[in-house]
Design a protein around this motif. Structure first.
Motif, short mmCIF file in Angstrom:
data_model
loop_
_atom_site.label_atom_id
_atom_site.label_comp_id
_atom_site.label_asym_id
_atom_site.label_seq_id
_atom_site.Cartn_x
_atom_site.Cartn_y
_atom_site.Cartn_z
N SER A 116 52.35 47.40 30.70
CA SER A 116 53.78 47.48 30.95
C SER A 116 54.04 46.87 32.32
CB SER A 116 54.29 48.92 30.93
OG SER A 116 53.85 49.61 32.09
N TYR A 117 55.29 46.64 32.64
CA TYR A 117 55.61 46.21 34.00
C TYR A 117 56.48 47.22 34.73
CZ TYR A 117 59.73 44.21 31.56
OH TYR A 117 60.84 44.00 30.78
N SER A 118 56.74 48.38 34.09
CA SER A 118 57.60 49.35 34.77
C SER A 118 57.15 50.79 34.63
CB SER A 118 59.04 49.24 34.23
OG SER A 118 59.10 49.66 32.89
N ARG A 119 56.26 51.10 33.70
CA ARG A 119 55.96 52.50 33.43
C ARG A 119 54.67 52.63 32.65
NH1 ARG A 119 59.46 55.36 29.14
NH2 ARG A 119 57.48 56.47 28.97
N ALA A 128 39.89 45.61 30.13
CA ALA A 128 41.17 44.89 30.28
C ALA A 128 41.09 43.88 31.41
CB ALA A 128 42.29 45.89 30.53
N ARG A 129 40.44 44.23 32.50
CA ARG A 129 40.32 43.27 33.61
C ARG A 129 39.54 42.04 33.16
NH1 ARG A 129 38.83 44.54 39.86
NH2 ARG A 129 41.07 44.98 39.83
N ILE A 130 38.45 42.21 32.45
CA ILE A 130 37.67 41.07 31.95
C ILE A 130 38.54 40.20 31.05
CG2 ILE A 130 35.78 40.44 30.37
CD1 ILE A 130 34.32 42.97 31.47
N VAL A 131 39.32 40.82 30.18
CA VAL A 131 40.14 40.08 29.22
C VAL A 131 41.22 39.28 29.94
CG1 VAL A 131 41.83 40.38 27.38
CG2 VAL A 131 39.64 41.60 27.27
N PHE A 132 41.90 39.87 30.88
CA PHE A 132 42.96 39.15 31.58
C PHE A 132 42.42 38.09 32.53
CE2 PHE A 132 45.75 42.46 30.00
CZ PHE A 132 46.97 41.81 29.88
N ASP A 133 41.17 38.22 32.94
CA ASP A 133 40.56 37.21 33.81
C ASP A 133 39.94 36.05 33.04
OD1 ASP A 133 41.31 38.59 36.05
OD2 ASP A 133 39.33 39.47 36.45
N ARG A 139 51.75 36.78 36.10
CA ARG A 139 50.38 37.05 36.50
C ARG A 139 50.15 38.54 36.32
NH1 ARG A 139 45.19 35.05 37.39
NH2 ARG A 139 44.05 36.89 38.06
N VAL A 140 49.15 38.91 35.51
CA VAL A 140 48.84 40.31 35.26
C VAL A 140 47.44 40.61 35.78
CG1 VAL A 140 48.56 42.12 33.53
CG2 VAL A 140 50.34 40.37 33.23
N ASP A 141 47.34 41.59 36.65
CA ASP A 141 46.06 42.08 37.15
C ASP A 141 45.94 43.56 36.80
OD1 ASP A 141 44.81 39.78 38.67
OD2 ASP A 141 46.79 39.86 39.62
N ILE A 142 44.69 44.00 36.63
CA ILE A 142 44.42 45.37 36.17
C ILE A 142 43.85 46.19 37.30
CG2 ILE A 142 43.30 46.78 34.42
CD1 ILE A 142 45.23 44.65 33.30
N GLU A 143 44.47 47.32 37.56
CA GLU A 143 43.96 48.25 38.56
C GLU A 143 42.85 49.10 37.96
OE1 GLU A 143 42.83 49.79 41.45
OE2 GLU A 143 44.79 49.02 42.08
N THR A 144 41.69 49.07 38.59
CA THR A 144 40.55 49.83 38.07
C THR A 144 40.07 50.93 39.01
OG1 THR A 144 38.96 48.24 38.99
CG2 THR A 144 39.69 47.88 36.71
N GLN A 145 40.58 50.99 40.24
CA GLN A 145 40.03 51.93 41.21
C GLN A 145 41.07 52.82 41.86
OE1 GLN A 145 37.25 50.16 44.00
NE2 GLN A 145 36.78 48.50 42.58
N GLY A 146 42.34 52.68 41.51
CA GLY A 146 43.37 53.48 42.16
C GLY A 146 43.25 54.96 41.82
N GLU A 147 43.46 55.80 42.81
CA GLU A 147 43.38 57.24 42.58
C GLU A 147 44.42 57.71 41.57
OE1 GLU A 147 43.58 61.46 45.09
OE2 GLU A 147 43.76 59.54 46.13
N VAL A 156 49.46 45.31 36.83
CA VAL A 156 50.27 44.86 37.97
C VAL A 156 50.82 43.49 37.61
CG1 VAL A 156 50.29 44.38 40.43
CG2 VAL A 156 48.78 46.18 39.51
N VAL A 157 52.13 43.39 37.41
CA VAL A 157 52.76 42.21 36.84
C VAL A 157 53.61 41.50 37.89
CG1 VAL A 157 54.29 41.36 35.02
CG2 VAL A 157 52.79 43.32 34.57
N ASP A 158 53.31 40.23 38.08
CA ASP A 158 54.06 39.37 38.99
C ASP A 158 54.78 38.32 38.15
OD1 ASP A 158 55.07 37.67 40.90
OD2 ASP A 158 53.13 37.09 41.74
N PHE A 159 56.12 38.40 38.12
CA PHE A 159 56.90 37.45 37.33
C PHE A 159 57.22 36.16 38.09
CE2 PHE A 159 58.14 41.21 34.68
CZ PHE A 159 57.69 40.69 33.46
#
Length: 310
Positions: free
Chosen positions: A153-156, A174-179, A257-265, A272-275
């Motif tokens: 998602s880009y908002s929720r 997901a990170r591997i796939v988007f990369d 640009r979509v990046d995946i957060e893998t370490q956030g608490e 994380v979507v950048d339009f």
């Protein structure tokens, strides 16, 4: 010519409805169903796919089981949403035909390699199988005709305030796939929550007869009470990903640009979507032609329902 579609899924209420759409649309040629642990465990989602295959009548389409666990994390399911058996209250006749031999990852690679440029790959569960496939054969990303996911998602979020379930269940995958070296069409919650099976939709489904009574309506209302006046309906998330392949004209999309957060608490699994990216890696549908979407879905379901009643 029909578009060839390979569906990686974890049935799942809305996965089952997506399978129904992929099978029923004459402009789609369902060439395989692969399963991944997600909504419920791998054995159960594979059982569901096999039973749906026979109940809906496409026995020649291979069903192939894949990854039972995320790449690095313990498995997390959504049985609290989909029911312990994955299909809510629906109970289908036991399957008589077995799953295809081998592993989903090998099947995905071999199927796409044999038909480069023709297979539209769609993933509606955690991305574990897809990550393993593209790591083993990076050219997969160039061989597919398109790659569409339901996720993010880009908002929720829905699994957490920040993360959608399919991404949250295996964020490393997901990170591997988007990369990887492809454009990912990310059909996320912001889009799919526009596709609510509300009271009016359910009333039209009910007119479809036995298939509606036994499958479509129970799947579409398992956690939605159409008699509650202020409820907009149960979203058919995964149906949107299949519909995007068949009817992209129903969607408005933006590069991102979509990046995946893998370490956030608090944000693990967040997309994380950048339009406004310098180097986009994704296409993100943002707006759905809701009347057109339901007209399309209902027409396909009506076609299957008519065949099912004969």
């Amino acid at each position: 010519m029909a578009r060839q579609l390979l569906l990686d899924c974890d049935p799942g209420l809305d996965d089952a409805l997506a399978i129904l759409l992929a099978h029923g649309d004459p402009n789609l040629d369902l060439v395989g169903v692969t399963t991944v642990g997600g909504n419920v465990d791998l054995a159960t989602v594979t059982k569901n796919a096999l039973e749906l295959r026979e109940y809906l009548g496409f026995p020649a389409v291979p069903v192939v089981a894949g990854a039972a666990q995320p790449l690095t994390r313990a498995a997390r399911d959504a049985a609290h949403v989909h029911g312990a058996g994955g299909l809510g209250s629906v109970i289908l006749p036991p399957a008589t035909l077995p799953a295809h031999d081998g592993h989903a990852v090998d099947f995905i690679i071999e199927t796409v390699r044999a038909r480069p440029g023709t297979i539209h790959l769609v993933a509606t569960g955690p991305l574990t199988n897809i990550a393993l496939a593209v790591e083993r054969e990076p050219a997969l990303a160039r061989w597919v005709a398109s790659f569409t996911i339901m996720g993010g998602s880009y908002s929720r979020g829905n699994a957490t305030p920040a993360a959608e379930f399919n991404i949250w269940a295996d964020p490393e995958a997901a990170r591997i796939v988007f990369d990887a070296d492809w454009d990912v069409t990310m059909v996320g919650l912001d889009l799919t929550l526009q596709a609510q099976a509300n009271k009016g939709v359910i009333e039209r489904f009910t007119a479809l007869g036995a298939l509606a009574d036994e499958l479509i309506v129970p799947l579409s209302t398992f956690y939605f009470n159409p008699n509650v006046p202020d409820w907009d309906g149960q979203a058919v998330h995964d149906v949107c990903a299949v519909a995007y392949v068949a009817r992209p004209d129903l969607f408005e999309s933006r590069p991102a640009r979509v990046d995946i957060e893998t370490q956030g608490e608090f944000t693990t699994g967040m997309t994380v979507v950048d339009f406004d990216p310098a180097l986009p890696n994704a296409t993100v549908p943002t707006r759905l032609d809701v009347p057109g979407f339901w007209a399309y879905v209902e027409s396909v379901y009506a076609r299957v329902a008519a065949a099912h009643s004969t």
